[in-house]
Design an enzyme around this catalytic site. Structure first.
Site, PDB file in Angstrom:
ATOM      1  N   ARG A  15       0.840  -1.205   0.000  1.00  0.00           N
ATOM      2  CA  ARG A  15       0.000   0.000   0.000  1.00  0.00           C
ATOM      3  C   ARG A  15       0.873   1.252   0.000  1.00  0.00           C
ATOM      4  O   ARG A  15       2.076   1.183   0.194  1.00  0.00           O
ATOM      5  CB  ARG A  15      -0.912   0.013   1.233  1.00  0.00           C
ATOM      6  CG  ARG A  15      -1.995  -1.031   1.193  1.00  0.00           C
ATOM      7  CD  ARG A  15      -2.753  -1.120   2.494  1.00  0.00           C
ATOM      8  NE  ARG A  15      -1.922  -1.638   3.561  1.00  0.00           N
ATOM      9  CZ  ARG A  15      -2.293  -1.720   4.835  1.00  0.00           C
ATOM     10  NH1 ARG A  15      -3.477  -1.286   5.200  1.00  0.00           N
ATOM     11  NH2 ARG A  15      -1.492  -2.224   5.743  1.00  0.00           N
ATOM     12  N   LYS A  75       2.119   1.757   7.306  1.00  0.00           N
ATOM     13  CA  LYS A  75       2.396   0.943   8.502  1.00  0.00           C
ATOM     14  C   LYS A  75       3.381   1.635   9.438  1.00  0.00           C
ATOM     15  O   LYS A  75       4.097   2.567   9.050  1.00  0.00           O
ATOM     16  CB  LYS A  75       2.980  -0.413   8.093  1.00  0.00           C
ATOM     17  CG  LYS A  75       1.976  -1.357   7.496  1.00  0.00           C
ATOM     18  CD  LYS A  75       0.729  -1.560   8.344  1.00  0.00           C
ATOM     19  CE  LYS A  75       0.947  -2.448   9.541  1.00  0.00           C
ATOM     20  NZ  LYS A  75      -0.328  -2.671  10.286  1.00  0.00           N
ATOM     21  N   TYR A  94      -0.316   4.447  10.550  1.00  0.00           N
ATOM     22  CA  TYR A  94      -0.683   3.507  11.610  1.00  0.00           C
ATOM     23  C   TYR A  94       0.545   3.319  12.489  1.00  0.00           C
ATOM     24  O   TYR A  94       1.646   3.115  11.969  1.00  0.00           O
ATOM     25  CB  TYR A  94      -1.076   2.139  11.028  1.00  0.00           C
ATOM     26  CG  TYR A  94      -2.434   2.107  10.374  1.00  0.00           C
ATOM     27  CD1 TYR A  94      -3.589   2.333  11.118  1.00  0.00           C
ATOM     28  CD2 TYR A  94      -2.581   1.839   9.022  1.00  0.00           C
ATOM     29  CE1 TYR A  94      -4.846   2.293  10.532  1.00  0.00           C
ATOM     30  CE2 TYR A  94      -3.843   1.802   8.419  1.00  0.00           C
ATOM     31  CZ  TYR A  94      -4.957   2.033   9.189  1.00  0.00           C
ATOM     32  OH  TYR A  94      -6.197   1.997   8.609  1.00  0.00           O
ATOM     33  N   HIS A  96       0.174   1.651  16.025  1.00  0.00           N
ATOM     34  CA  HIS A  96      -0.056   0.462  16.871  1.00  0.00           C
ATOM     35  C   HIS A  96       1.045   0.306  17.909  1.00  0.00           C
ATOM     36  O   HIS A  96       1.711  -0.733  18.000  1.00  0.00           O
ATOM     37  CB  HIS A  96      -0.165  -0.801  16.000  1.00  0.00           C
ATOM     38  CG  HIS A  96      -1.335  -0.756  15.061  1.00  0.00           C
ATOM     39  ND1 HIS A  96      -2.636  -0.738  15.521  1.00  0.00           N
ATOM     40  CD2 HIS A  96      -1.409  -0.685  13.712  1.00  0.00           C
ATOM     41  CE1 HIS A  96      -3.455  -0.685  14.489  1.00  0.00           C
ATOM     42  NE2 HIS A  96      -2.741  -0.644  13.388  1.00  0.00           N
ATOM     43  N   GLU A 118      -4.907   4.895  13.873  1.00  0.00           N
ATOM     44  CA  GLU A 118      -5.865   4.048  14.582  1.00  0.00           C
ATOM     45  C   GLU A 118      -6.514   4.712  15.792  1.00  0.00           C
ATOM     46  O   GLU A 118      -7.479   4.162  16.330  1.00  0.00           O
ATOM     47  CB  GLU A 118      -5.217   2.710  14.995  1.00  0.00           C
ATOM     48  CG  GLU A 118      -4.183   2.769  16.116  1.00  0.00           C
ATOM     49  CD  GLU A 118      -2.778   3.097  15.646  1.00  0.00           C
ATOM     50  OE1 GLU A 118      -2.621   3.463  14.464  1.00  0.00           O
ATOM     51  OE2 GLU A 118      -1.839   3.000  16.452  1.00  0.00           O
ATOM     52  N   ASP A 270      -2.618  -7.174  15.423  1.00  0.00           N
ATOM     53  CA  ASP A 270      -1.855  -5.910  15.376  1.00  0.00           C
ATOM     54  C   ASP A 270      -1.912  -5.185  16.721  1.00  0.00           C
ATOM     55  O   ASP A 270      -1.133  -4.264  16.967  1.00  0.00           O
ATOM     56  CB  ASP A 270      -2.338  -5.001  14.233  1.00  0.00           C
ATOM     57  CG  ASP A 270      -3.798  -4.640  14.353  1.00  0.00           C
ATOM     58  OD1 ASP A 270      -4.527  -5.274  15.152  1.00  0.00           O
ATOM     59  OD2 ASP A 270      -4.230  -3.707  13.651  1.00  0.00           O
TER      60      ASP A 270
HETATM   61  N1  LIG Z   1      -4.487  -7.723  11.156  1.00  0.00           N
HETATM   62  C1  LIG Z   1      -4.870  -6.734  10.372  1.00  0.00           C
HETATM   63  O1  LIG Z   1      -4.395  -6.591   9.258  1.00  0.00           O
HETATM   64  C2  LIG Z   1      -5.930  -5.769  10.837  1.00  0.00           C
HETATM   65  C3  LIG Z   1      -6.577  -4.929   9.928  1.00  0.00           C
HETATM   66  C4  LIG Z   1      -7.606  -4.097  10.406  1.00  0.00           C
HETATM   67  C5  LIG Z   1      -7.939  -4.091  11.759  1.00  0.00           C
HETATM   68  N2  LIG Z   1      -7.245  -4.906  12.605  1.00  0.00           N
HETATM   69  C6  LIG Z   1      -7.545  -4.977  14.033  1.00  0.00           C
HETATM   70  O2  LIG Z   1      -8.770  -5.684  14.270  1.00  0.00           O
HETATM   71  C7  LIG Z   1      -9.223  -5.344  15.579  1.00  0.00           C
HETATM   72  C8  LIG Z   1     -10.724  -5.033  15.553  1.00  0.00           C
HETATM   73  O3  LIG Z   1     -10.944  -3.818  14.859  1.00  0.00           O
HETATM   74  P1  LIG Z   1     -12.404  -3.202  14.645  1.00  0.00           P
HETATM   75  O4  LIG Z   1     -12.258  -2.061  13.723  1.00  0.00           O
HETATM   76  O5  LIG Z   1     -13.379  -4.259  14.320  1.00  0.00           O
HETATM   77  O6  LIG Z   1     -12.702  -2.638  16.111  1.00  0.00           O
HETATM   78  P2  LIG Z   1     -14.162  -2.201  16.677  1.00  0.00           P
HETATM   79  O7  LIG Z   1     -13.903  -1.229  17.770  1.00  0.00           O
HETATM   80  O8  LIG Z   1     -15.066  -1.820  15.564  1.00  0.00           O
HETATM   81  O9  LIG Z   1     -14.718  -3.550  17.290  1.00  0.00           O
HETATM   82  C9  LIG Z   1     -14.163  -4.148  18.417  1.00  0.00           C
HETATM   83  C10 LIG Z   1     -15.259  -4.913  19.105  1.00  0.00           C
HETATM   84  O10 LIG Z   1     -14.639  -5.679  20.163  1.00  0.00           O
HETATM   85  C11 LIG Z   1     -15.610  -5.743  21.171  1.00  0.00           C
HETATM   86  N3  LIG Z   1     -15.016  -6.185  22.440  1.00  0.00           N
HETATM   87  C12 LIG Z   1     -14.259  -5.499  23.329  1.00  0.00           C
HETATM   88  N4  LIG Z   1     -13.967  -6.267  24.393  1.00  0.00           N
HETATM   89  C13 LIG Z   1     -14.546  -7.487  24.147  1.00  0.00           C
HETATM   90  C14 LIG Z   1     -14.626  -8.697  24.878  1.00  0.00           C
HETATM   91  N5  LIG Z   1     -14.042  -8.839  26.061  1.00  0.00           N
HETATM   92  N6  LIG Z   1     -15.311  -9.718  24.328  1.00  0.00           N
HETATM   93  C15 LIG Z   1     -15.901  -9.615  23.112  1.00  0.00           C
HETATM   94  N7  LIG Z   1     -15.879  -8.486  22.396  1.00  0.00           N
HETATM   95  C16 LIG Z   1     -15.209  -7.428  22.906  1.00  0.00           C
HETATM   96  C17 LIG Z   1     -16.174  -4.329  21.250  1.00  0.00           C
HETATM   97  O11 LIG Z   1     -17.381  -4.277  21.959  1.00  0.00           O
HETATM   98  C18 LIG Z   1     -16.315  -4.016  19.762  1.00  0.00           C
HETATM   99  O12 LIG Z   1     -17.608  -4.342  19.276  1.00  0.00           O
HETATM  100  C19 LIG Z   1      -8.339  -4.170  16.014  1.00  0.00           C
HETATM  101  O13 LIG Z   1      -7.302  -4.641  16.853  1.00  0.00           O
HETATM  102  C20 LIG Z   1      -7.753  -3.678  14.729  1.00  0.00           C
HETATM  103  O14 LIG Z   1      -6.526  -2.978  14.927  1.00  0.00           O
HETATM  104  C21 LIG Z   1      -6.255  -5.725  12.168  1.00  0.00           C
END
Ligand SMILES: NC(=O)c1ccc[n+]([C@@H]2O[C@H](COP(=O)([O-])OP(=O)(O)OC[C@H]3O[C@@H](n4cnc5c(N)ncnc54)[C@H](O)[C@@H]3O)[C@@H](O)[C@H]2O)c1
Length: 370
Positions: A15, A75, A94, A96, A118, A270
Site C-alpha cells: 500500500r 504501517k 498507523y 499500533h 488508529e 496488530d
Molecule cells: N491484522 C490486520 O491486518 C488488521 C486490519 C484491520 C484491523 N485490525 C484490528 O482488528 C481489531 C478489531 O478492529 P475493529 O475495527 O473491528 O474494532 P471495533 O472497535 O469496531 O470492534 C471491536 C469490538 O470488540 C468488542 N469487544 C471489546 N472487548 C470485548 C470482549 N471482552 N469480548 C468480546 N468483544 C469485545 C467491542 O465491543 C467491539 O464491538 C483491532 O485490533 C484492529 O486494529 C487488524
C-alpha cells in the site's frame, strides 16, 4: 508544507500513503509532495501518474524523510526507518504502539509528533481511519479462513458453506465491531453457521437487527467463549480496546480443546492478538499450527489486496492530511479534537493514555504541550 511519501518497507506491504489524486489536491493547494520512486507501484499506481499529478519523484527513502515536514505512510516504521526520525518531524501513519515499546522509545527520543491513524476519532467518537482497513481485513478473514480449512493447507477439509445434506462450517467471531460485522457478512453469505460474541449488549442488539436472525449473537464471557471455540471450525478474533493491547480471551487451554484442523484468524494481532497462542506472522509465512489448530496472524492483512486497500485507506485519511498540511500540525492538533486524539507521541512524551498504560509509562495530555 513539504509532504513525504516513502515506499513501504514492511514485508509484503504494497500500500501507499497518498494516491495521485491526493497529490494533485495538495499541489493545487500550494504544497510540495515528495514521493519515493515506485512507492505506488505495488498498488498499481505508477510513478508517471504521481509525476503527472505534480509530485516530485525522489530516488531514496532517506531524502524523502530528510526533506519532508510531514511523512505520510501506511504501517508503523520498521527498524530500518527509525534512523530517519528527527526532532520536529510529523509522522502520520498507523503506529499500533501498545505492543512495540522500542518504537515508542525511538519516537520519544527524537521528539517525533506521532499521529496514529488508529486513534484519530470522528464526531461520533468512532475510529474513521481504522474502519476502512477493518472492513477489508474482516472480509478477508473469512476468505483466508476458508482457504486454510482446506486439507492441503493443514485444515480439517471442511467447505465453509457445506452442501445439501452436509452441515456448513461453524464460524465463531469474537468482537462484533467493524472486523466482526464484515466477517459475519461474508461468512453468512457463503452459507456458514455464524456466531458473533461481543461484550457490548447494545452492539449485539444492533447485530441481531442487521442480520435478522441469520447470525447468532452471544454475550462474551470465558464460559461462552470456551464453549463456542470448542465447537468451531473457524474462529475469527476481532476484539478491540482502543489503543490498548487486546485481551487474551481465548486461552491456550481453550485452543487445546478445539477440533484438530480447525482454523484461527486473529485479526486483532496488530494489537497483540486476542488468542493466547497467536503470534504475529507475515504474508510470506502467514500460518503455523499449535495443538493441531492452524493459526493465521498476519498483522497487515489488507496489504494482500493493495489496490482496494490503498483506495479505501486514502479515501479516509486524505481529508486529515489536507488539514494537517493546510493549517500546520500544531494548529490542527489544537483545533481538531479528532486529530488531537490521534497524537500518540509529542515532544518526547507519550500522549495517548492507553498506550502509556500498556507499556507502564507515564502519559501527558497533548493539550498541555501545545
Ligand atoms: N491484522 C490486520 O491486518 C488488521 C486490519 C484491520 C484491523 N485490525 C484490528 O482488528 C481489531 C478489531 O478492529 P475493529 O475495527 O473491528 O474494532 P471495533 O472497535 O469496531 O470492534 C471491536 C469490538 O470488540 C468488542 N469487544 C471489546 N472487548 C470485548 C470482549 N471482552 N469480548 C468480546 N468483544 C469485545 C467491542 O465491543 C467491539 O464491538 C483491532 O485490533 C484492529 O486494529 C487488524
Amino acid at each position: 508544507m513539504i509532504i513525504g511519501v516513502p515506499k513501504e518497507v514492511k514485508d509484503q506491504e504494497w500500500r501507499v500513503g497518498i494516491v495521485p489524486s491526493g497529490v494533485k489536491a495538495l499541489v493545487d493547494a500550494g504544497h510540495k509532495v515528495l514521493v519515493q520512486a515506485q512507492a505506488g507501484e505495488g498498488s498499481s499506481m505508477p510513478d508517471a501518474e504521481y509525476k503527472e499529478a505534480g509530485a516530485e519523484i525522489v530516488g531514496s527513502a532517506e531524502v524523502v524523510w530528510k526533506r519532508a515536514d510531514m511523512i505520510v505512510k501506511v504501517k508503523e516504521p520498521v527498524q530500518q526507518e527509525i534512523p530517519h526520525f528527527r526532532p520536529g518531524l510529523v509522522l502520520f501513519t498507523y503506529l499500533h504502539l501498545a505492543p512495540i515499546p522500542d518504537l515508542t522509545d525511538a519516537l520519544l527520543k527524537e521528539k517525533v509528533a506521532g499521529i496514529a491513524y488508529e486513534t484519530v476519532t470522528d464526531h461520533q467518537r468512532g475510529l474513521p481511519l481504522l474502519t476502512p482497513m477493518s472492513e477489508v481485513a474482516g472480509r478477508m478473514s473469512v476468505q483466508v479462513g476458508a482457504a486454510y480449512l482446506e486439507k492441503e493447507k493443514g485444515g480439517r477439509g471442511v467447505l465453509l458453506g457445506g452442501v445439501p445434506g452436509v452441515p456448513p462450517a461453524k464460524v465463531v467471531i469474537i468482537g462484533g465491531g467493524v472486523v466482526g460485522t464484515n466477517a459475519a457478512k461474508i461468512a453468512a453469505g457463503m452459507g456458514a453457521d455464524v456466531t458473533i460474541i461481543d461484550v457490548n449488549l447494545n452492539r449485539l442488539r444492533e447485530l441481531d437487527d442487521i442480520f435478522g436472525g441469520v447470525v447468532r449473537t452471544q454475550a462474551s464471557n470465558s464460559y461462552s467463549i470456551a464453549r463456542a471455540t470448542a465447537e468451531a471450525d473457524l474462529v475469527i478474533g476481532g476484539v478491540l480496546i482502543p489503543g490498548a493491547s487486546a485481551p487474551k480471551l481465548v486461552t491456550r487451554q481453550m485452543v487445546s480443546r478445539m477440533k484438530k484442523g480447525s482454523v484461527i484468524v486473529d485479526v486483532a494481532i496488530d494489537q497483540g492478538g486476542c488468542i493466547e497462542t497467536a503470534k504475529p506472522t507475515t504474508h510470506s509465512n502467514p500460518a503455523y499450527t499449535v495443538d493441531g489448530v492452524v493459526h493465521y496472524c498476519v498483522t497487515n492483512m489488507p496489504g494482500a489486496v493493495p489496490h482496494t486497500s490503498t483506495l479505501a485507506l486514502t479515501n479516509a485519511t486524505f481529508p486529515y492530511v489536507m488539514k494537517l498540511a493546510s493549517v500546520g500540525a500544531k494548529s490542527a492538533i489544537k483545533s481538531d479534537e479528532g486529530i488531537r486524539q490521534g497524537v500518540n507521541t509529542y515532544d518526547g512524551h507519550v500522549t495517548y493514555k492507553a498506550v502509556a498504560e500498556s507499556q507502564k509509562r507515564p502519559s501527558v495530555n497533548v493539550a498541555d504541550l501545545i
